[in-house]
Design a protein around this motif. Structure first.
Motif, PDB file in Angstrom:
ATOM      1  N   ALA A   1       0.830  -1.203   0.000  1.00 17.95           N
ATOM      2  CA  ALA A   1       0.000   0.000   0.000  1.00 17.95           C
ATOM      3  C   ALA A   1       0.866   1.254   0.000  1.00 17.95           C
ATOM      4  O   ALA A   1       0.566   2.219  -0.705  1.00 17.95           O
ATOM      5  CB  ALA A   1      -0.923   0.006   1.215  1.00 17.95           C
ATOM      6  N   ARG A   2       1.948   1.250   0.764  1.00 17.74           N
ATOM      7  CA  ARG A   2       2.835   2.411   0.807  1.00 17.74           C
ATOM      8  C   ARG A   2       3.546   2.600  -0.526  1.00 17.74           C
ATOM      9  O   ARG A   2       3.933   3.708  -0.880  1.00 17.74           O
ATOM     10  CB  ARG A   2       3.851   2.275   1.937  1.00 17.74           C
ATOM     11  CG  ARG A   2       3.191   2.269   3.294  1.00 17.74           C
ATOM     12  CD  ARG A   2       4.189   2.386   4.421  1.00 17.74           C
ATOM     13  NE  ARG A   2       3.573   2.135   5.701  1.00 17.74           N
ATOM     14  CZ  ARG A   2       2.848   3.001   6.390  1.00 17.74           C
ATOM     15  NH1 ARG A   2       2.623   4.194   5.887  1.00 17.74           N
ATOM     16  NH2 ARG A   2       2.323   2.693   7.548  1.00 17.74           N
ATOM     17  N   HIS A   3       3.733   1.520  -1.263  1.00 19.15           N
ATOM     18  CA  HIS A   3       4.384   1.597  -2.570  1.00 19.15           C
ATOM     19  C   HIS A   3       3.419   2.081  -3.656  1.00 19.15           C
ATOM     20  O   HIS A   3       3.802   2.836  -4.542  1.00 19.15           O
ATOM     21  CB  HIS A   3       4.939   0.218  -2.935  1.00 19.15           C
ATOM     22  CG  HIS A   3       5.652   0.182  -4.242  1.00 19.15           C
ATOM     23  ND1 HIS A   3       5.044  -0.231  -5.402  1.00 19.15           N
ATOM     24  CD2 HIS A   3       6.913   0.534  -4.588  1.00 19.15           C
ATOM     25  CE1 HIS A   3       5.902  -0.134  -6.394  1.00 19.15           C
ATOM     26  NE2 HIS A   3       7.045   0.314  -5.926  1.00 19.15           N
ATOM     27  N   ASP A   4       2.166   1.631  -3.586  1.00 20.14           N
ATOM     28  CA  ASP A   4       1.197   1.911  -4.646  1.00 20.14           C
ATOM     29  C   ASP A   4       0.348   3.154  -4.430  1.00 20.14           C
ATOM     30  O   ASP A   4      -0.330   3.597  -5.351  1.00 20.14           O
ATOM     31  CB  ASP A   4       0.254   0.716  -4.829  1.00 20.14           C
ATOM     32  CG  ASP A   4       0.971  -0.496  -5.400  1.00 20.14           C
ATOM     33  OD1 ASP A   4       2.077  -0.327  -5.942  1.00 20.14           O
ATOM     34  OD2 ASP A   4       0.411  -1.602  -5.306  1.00 20.14           O
ATOM     35  N   TYR A   5       0.332   3.702  -3.218  1.00 21.77           N
ATOM     36  CA  TYR A   5      -0.573   4.814  -2.892  1.00 21.77           C
ATOM     37  C   TYR A   5       0.127   5.906  -2.103  1.00 21.77           C
ATOM     38  O   TYR A   5       1.061   5.647  -1.359  1.00 21.77           O
ATOM     39  CB  TYR A   5      -1.765   4.322  -2.053  1.00 21.77           C
ATOM     40  CG  TYR A   5      -2.617   3.285  -2.722  1.00 21.77           C
ATOM     41  CD1 TYR A   5      -3.633   3.651  -3.596  1.00 21.77           C
ATOM     42  CD2 TYR A   5      -2.414   1.936  -2.485  1.00 21.77           C
ATOM     43  CE1 TYR A   5      -4.424   2.703  -4.215  1.00 21.77           C
ATOM     44  CE2 TYR A   5      -3.197   0.973  -3.106  1.00 21.77           C
ATOM     45  CZ  TYR A   5      -4.200   1.367  -3.962  1.00 21.77           C
ATOM     46  OH  TYR A   5      -4.979   0.418  -4.573  1.00 21.77           O
ATOM     47  N   PHE A   6      -0.384   7.145  -2.262  1.00 24.07           N
ATOM     48  CA  PHE A   6      -0.050   8.242  -1.358  1.00 24.07           C
ATOM     49  C   PHE A   6      -1.049   8.154  -0.214  1.00 24.07           C
ATOM     50  O   PHE A   6      -2.255   8.210  -0.454  1.00 24.07           O
ATOM     51  CB  PHE A   6      -0.216   9.606  -2.041  1.00 24.07           C
ATOM     52  CG  PHE A   6       0.788   9.882  -3.127  1.00 24.07           C
ATOM     53  CD1 PHE A   6       2.124  10.052  -2.828  1.00 24.07           C
ATOM     54  CD2 PHE A   6       0.371   9.991  -4.446  1.00 24.07           C
ATOM     55  CE1 PHE A   6       3.040  10.320  -3.827  1.00 24.07           C
ATOM     56  CE2 PHE A   6       1.279  10.257  -5.452  1.00 24.07           C
ATOM     57  CZ  PHE A   6       2.621  10.425  -5.146  1.00 24.07           C
ATOM     58  N   ILE A   7      -0.590   8.017   1.011  1.00 21.48           N
ATOM     59  CA  ILE A   7      -1.497   7.915   2.152  1.00 21.48           C
ATOM     60  C   ILE A   7      -1.727   9.334   2.678  1.00 21.48           C
ATOM     61  O   ILE A   7      -0.819   9.970   3.207  1.00 21.48           O
ATOM     62  CB  ILE A   7      -0.920   6.987   3.230  1.00 21.48           C
ATOM     63  CG1 ILE A   7      -0.757   5.590   2.632  1.00 21.48           C
ATOM     64  CG2 ILE A   7      -1.831   6.951   4.444  1.00 21.48           C
ATOM     65  CD1 ILE A   7       0.008   4.624   3.473  1.00 21.48           C
ATOM     66  N   LEU A   8      -2.966   9.820   2.502  1.00 21.80           N
ATOM     67  CA  LEU A   8      -3.290  11.192   2.868  1.00 21.80           C
ATOM     68  C   LEU A   8      -3.702  11.311   4.332  1.00 21.80           C
ATOM     69  O   LEU A   8      -3.448  12.330   4.964  1.00 21.80           O
ATOM     70  CB  LEU A   8      -4.422  11.710   1.971  1.00 21.80           C
ATOM     71  CG  LEU A   8      -4.179  11.607   0.465  1.00 21.80           C
ATOM     72  CD1 LEU A   8      -5.415  12.046  -0.300  1.00 21.80           C
ATOM     73  CD2 LEU A   8      -2.974  12.423   0.061  1.00 21.80           C
TER      74      LEU A   8
ATOM     75  N   LYS B   1      -4.549   7.910  -2.268  1.00 22.53           N
ATOM     76  CA  LYS B   1      -4.676   8.307  -3.666  1.00 22.53           C
ATOM     77  C   LYS B   1      -3.640   7.497  -4.432  1.00 22.53           C
ATOM     78  O   LYS B   1      -2.489   7.402  -4.019  1.00 22.53           O
ATOM     79  CB  LYS B   1      -4.394   9.796  -3.797  1.00 22.53           C
ATOM     80  CG  LYS B   1      -4.565  10.318  -5.183  1.00 22.53           C
ATOM     81  CD  LYS B   1      -4.362  11.818  -5.225  1.00 22.53           C
ATOM     82  CE  LYS B   1      -4.587  12.282  -6.644  1.00 22.53           C
ATOM     83  NZ  LYS B   1      -5.125  13.609  -6.704  1.00 22.53           N
ATOM     84  N   GLY B   2      -4.040   6.887  -5.529  1.00 20.45           N
ATOM     85  CA  GLY B   2      -3.158   6.008  -6.293  1.00 20.45           C
ATOM     86  C   GLY B   2      -1.967   6.730  -6.892  1.00 20.45           C
ATOM     87  O   GLY B   2      -2.087   7.865  -7.338  1.00 20.45           O
ATOM     88  N   LYS B   3      -0.814   6.049  -6.899  1.00 15.20           N
ATOM     89  CA  LYS B   3       0.387   6.600  -7.518  1.00 15.20           C
ATOM     90  C   LYS B   3       0.431   6.173  -8.972  1.00 15.20           C
ATOM     91  O   LYS B   3       0.083   5.057  -9.322  1.00 15.20           O
ATOM     92  CB  LYS B   3       1.646   6.061  -6.832  1.00 15.20           C
ATOM     93  CG  LYS B   3       1.982   6.679  -5.521  1.00 15.20           C
ATOM     94  CD  LYS B   3       3.322   6.162  -5.039  1.00 15.20           C
ATOM     95  CE  LYS B   3       3.664   6.707  -3.680  1.00 15.20           C
ATOM     96  NZ  LYS B   3       4.944   6.157  -3.182  1.00 15.20           N
ATOM     97  N   LYS B   4       0.876   7.067  -9.803  1.00 17.08           N
ATOM     98  CA  LYS B   4       1.139   6.739 -11.195  1.00 17.08           C
ATOM     99  C   LYS B   4       2.549   6.151 -11.272  1.00 17.08           C
ATOM    100  O   LYS B   4       3.313   6.213 -10.317  1.00 17.08           O
ATOM    101  CB  LYS B   4       1.075   8.007 -12.058  1.00 17.08           C
ATOM    102  CG  LYS B   4      -0.231   8.761 -11.953  1.00 17.08           C
ATOM    103  CD  LYS B   4      -1.270   8.122 -12.855  1.00 17.08           C
ATOM    104  CE  LYS B   4      -2.484   8.988 -12.988  1.00 17.08           C
ATOM    105  NZ  LYS B   4      -3.555   8.666 -12.077  1.00 17.08           N
TER     106      LYS B   4
END
Length: 155
Positions: A16-23, A126-129
């Protein structure tokens, strides 16, 4: 003044930390069966492909795999069943609004014991590109090289 409720982490969702920005992160309780809690005490949980969904005014975690307890026989439940998360109504409504309007995702980041209760840390993400993932990997590598150089210099 000792800490009465010790926190013992069971599992973390590194993907999750790799694939998303944790807001934002939110702590929630989780509704479990007895044998599931015993499996959690043994650390038999996988959060890798899990996510949360809100329907019928409730928040459920889906895709969380809790391995069956080996001594549980007939009392064991389905390892990947949907599990209800325990949040206040206004928290659920606020999360629902943010998910609908801003296109965010609710992802379980970690599972831990807080005292004798099992808690789930949820991340409003929010998903990372692909370019974001590359940038964060480059940043991590640069930090590692700086730390290595500083360590060499202090010797």
């Amino acid at each position: 003044m000792g800490n009465k409720e010790a926190i013992k982490t069971i599992a973390q969702n590194k993907k999750a930390r790799h694939d998303y920005f944790i807001l934002e992160s939110i702590e929630a309780g989780i509704s479990l069966a007895g044998t599931e809690v015993k499996s959690l005490r043994a650390g038999a949980v996988n959060l890798k492909d899990s996510w949360c969904d809100i329907y019928k005014g409730e928040v459920y975690v889906l895709g969380m795999h809790i391995s069956p307890y080996e001594k549980g026989n007939i009392f064991n439940r389905d390892p990947v069943r949907e599990r209800k998360l325990l949040l206040h109504r206004r928290e659920i409504n606020r999360l629902l609004g943010q998910i609908k309007q801003e296109g965010l995702t609710l992802i379980p980041i970690s599972v831990y014991f807080k005292g004798s209760k099992v808690k789930v840390q949820l991340g409003l993400c929010k998903g990372k590109k692909l370019h974001d993932k590359r940038a964060s990997a480059a940043e991590r590598d640069a930090k590692r090289q700086i730390d290595r150089a500083l360590k060499e210099r202090t010797r």
